[in-house]
Design a protein around this motif. Structure first.
Motif, short mmCIF file in Angstrom:
data_model
loop_
_atom_site.label_atom_id
_atom_site.label_comp_id
_atom_site.label_asym_id
_atom_site.label_seq_id
_atom_site.Cartn_x
_atom_site.Cartn_y
_atom_site.Cartn_z
N THR A 19 17.66 -6.18 -6.54
CA THR A 19 16.21 -6.33 -6.58
C THR A 19 15.71 -6.12 -8.00
OG1 THR A 19 14.13 -5.53 -5.60
CG2 THR A 19 15.84 -3.89 -6.05
N ASP A 20 14.47 -6.55 -8.25
CA ASP A 20 13.89 -6.39 -9.59
C ASP A 20 13.24 -5.04 -9.80
OD1 ASP A 20 14.68 -8.94 -10.22
OD2 ASP A 20 12.71 -9.85 -9.96
N THR A 21 12.97 -4.31 -8.71
CA THR A 21 12.20 -3.06 -8.80
C THR A 21 12.75 -2.03 -7.82
OG1 THR A 21 10.19 -4.29 -9.36
CG2 THR A 21 9.90 -2.03 -8.61
N PHE A 22 12.88 -0.79 -8.27
CA PHE A 22 13.22 0.31 -7.36
C PHE A 22 12.56 1.60 -7.84
CE2 PHE A 22 16.55 0.27 -10.54
CZ PHE A 22 16.94 1.58 -10.72
N ALA B 150 11.47 1.69 -11.80
CA ALA B 150 12.35 0.94 -12.71
C ALA B 150 12.19 -0.54 -12.39
CB ALA B 150 13.80 1.37 -12.52
N SER B 151 11.71 -1.32 -13.37
CA SER B 151 11.45 -2.75 -13.18
C SER B 151 12.22 -3.56 -14.21
CB SER B 151 9.96 -3.06 -13.30
OG SER B 151 9.20 -2.31 -12.38
N ILE B 152 12.73 -4.69 -13.79
CA ILE B 152 13.45 -5.54 -14.73
C ILE B 152 12.47 -6.19 -15.70
CG2 ILE B 152 13.48 -7.69 -13.40
CD1 ILE B 152 16.43 -6.11 -15.34
N GLY B 153 11.26 -6.49 -15.25
CA GLY B 153 10.21 -6.99 -16.14
C GLY B 153 10.33 -8.45 -16.48
N ALA B 154 9.22 -9.01 -16.98
CA ALA B 154 9.18 -10.43 -17.32
C ALA B 154 10.13 -10.76 -18.46
CB ALA B 154 7.76 -10.85 -17.67
#
Length: 376
Positions: free
Chosen positions: A127-130, A145-149
């Motif tokens: 996932t992109d966010t946790f 924690a986000s992977i971000g654009a």
């Protein structure tokens, strides 16, 4: 976990250099993308395994005992996977390591499973966010924690509040849907991750409103080899291509390939002594064999063979001894039949011998209750 160096005789750089330039990482987003999308072939299984092992490491750090795991759906039928440990929690200073690939506090000890500095970010493989929530001495901090654009990844502190909750850390992430195949994969991954742990360290697991229990009773042959039946491992290894032998490194399960087993006489002889659905598990500690960076496999090399050969020989002898004792101590014909059926769950026997020809018992003299023509 102390990592094993597989590259030997590393030499220093050349002498007399006019100029030295160190290698570095330019576009971090490309490396992060490789680590999250290319490194793991089984992201759900591996992320569940890693977060549960991280929780156990945290509990071991303070000699605690409590880990809670859940997979529960909300009113919109969106499941959330959570792991809550009651270890020391992650301080703001220590949280800085969380944002660095390759940084870890576990590289100097074999009492903990981690060591690569990759597992804490493994949710990004799914996932992109946790979410990370830490509890330390009356303070609760919630991070996302986000992977971000830009794909570089960020860790944002969303709130900091007073709390009465005990110290520890909670990791959580949302699944796509309860109807999605991922839900079943998470359920199996939870069972697989902890099935081979020591019972005293196994977490409390809740799937929706039901507690996930583990009725695991292997036949213990030696201090480091046990044989598991299908009823012991069914929840954990469902749909998995199983071989007759596996390695459990601090409770993390790695199946051995059939070719690796067949190429070593001692392993193959032990394999031939095992019943069809039985799995012999060699229990090893951290730091004994080489583990892939993904933690999804181990290196089947000479180092692993050196660790397993003596253990396999001792385990086969122990299985033969257990078989003979179980049959010879029967006190009645009914007891003997029950013992023989129990033996067949674990050992592959035909006409009183193992497949390699070694005699387990004399088929004509084992029944002392009158009918020596009884064929079993």
């Amino acid at each position: 976990m102390k990592l094993i160096q597989s590259v030997k005789n590393t030499k220093s750089g050349p002498s007399g250099s006019l100029e030295t330039t160190a290698f570095s990482i330019g576009d971090a987003s490309k490396i992060i993308e490789i680590l999250r999308s290319k490194l793991y072939s089984k992201p759900i299984q591996t992320l569940v395994q890693e977060y549960l092992c991280n929780a156990r490491d945290a509990v071991r750090e303070i000699k605690g005992s409590k880990i809670l795991v859940s997979l529960i759906s909300d009113d919109a039928n969106t499941p959330t996977f959570k792991v809550r440990d009651y270890g020391p929690g992650i301080s703001p200073e220590r949280m800085k390591l969380f944002t660095q690939y390759g940084s870890t506090t576990k590289a100097g000890s074999n009492n903990q499973t981690g060591g690569f500095g990759l597992g804490s970010k493994l949710a990004w493989a799914y996932t992109d966010t946790f979410n990370i929530v830490t509890f330390i001495d009356g303070t609760r901090r919630h991070y996302i924690a986000s992977i971000g654009a830009n794909k570089n990844g960020t860790l944002d502190l969303m709130s900091e509040d007073k709390t009465i909750e005990a110290n520890g850390t909670e990791i959580s992430l949302e699944l796509k849907s309860r109807q999605d195949y991922d839900y079943n994969d998470f359920t199996i991954a939870i069972a697989r991750a902890v099935c081979f742990w020591n019972a005293s360290e196994r977490p409390l697991v809740r799937i929706e409103s039901e507690a996930l229990t583990f009725d695991v009773n292997p036949l213990v042959l030696t201090d480091n080899v046990a044989v598991y039946l299908e009823e012991d491992y069914r929840k954990a290894l469902e749909f998995e291509d199983k071989s007759s032998m596996a390695v459990s490194i601090d409770g993390v399960y790695y199946s051995l390939s059939k070719s690796f087993i067949q190429d070593e006489p001692s392993l193959y002889a032990f394999h031939n002594a095992l019943a069809h659905h039985a799995i012999a598990v060699f229990k090893l500690g951290n730091g004994q064999v080489e583990i892939a960076a993904s933690r999804e496999s181990i290196s089947e090399n000479d180092r692993l063979l050196a660790v397993l050969v003596k253990k396999a020989k001792a385990a086969k002898l122990a299985l033969e001894a257990w078989t003979k004792t179980r049959l010879e101590t029967s006190t009645s014909l009914l007891d003997y039949i029950e013992s023989y059926n129990a033996v067949l769950n674990y050992a592959r026997i035909e006409d009183g011998t193992f497949k390699d020809g070694s005699e387990v018992f004399n088929i004509h003299n084992t029944n002392p209750w009158g009918d020596n023509s009884l064929k079993i």
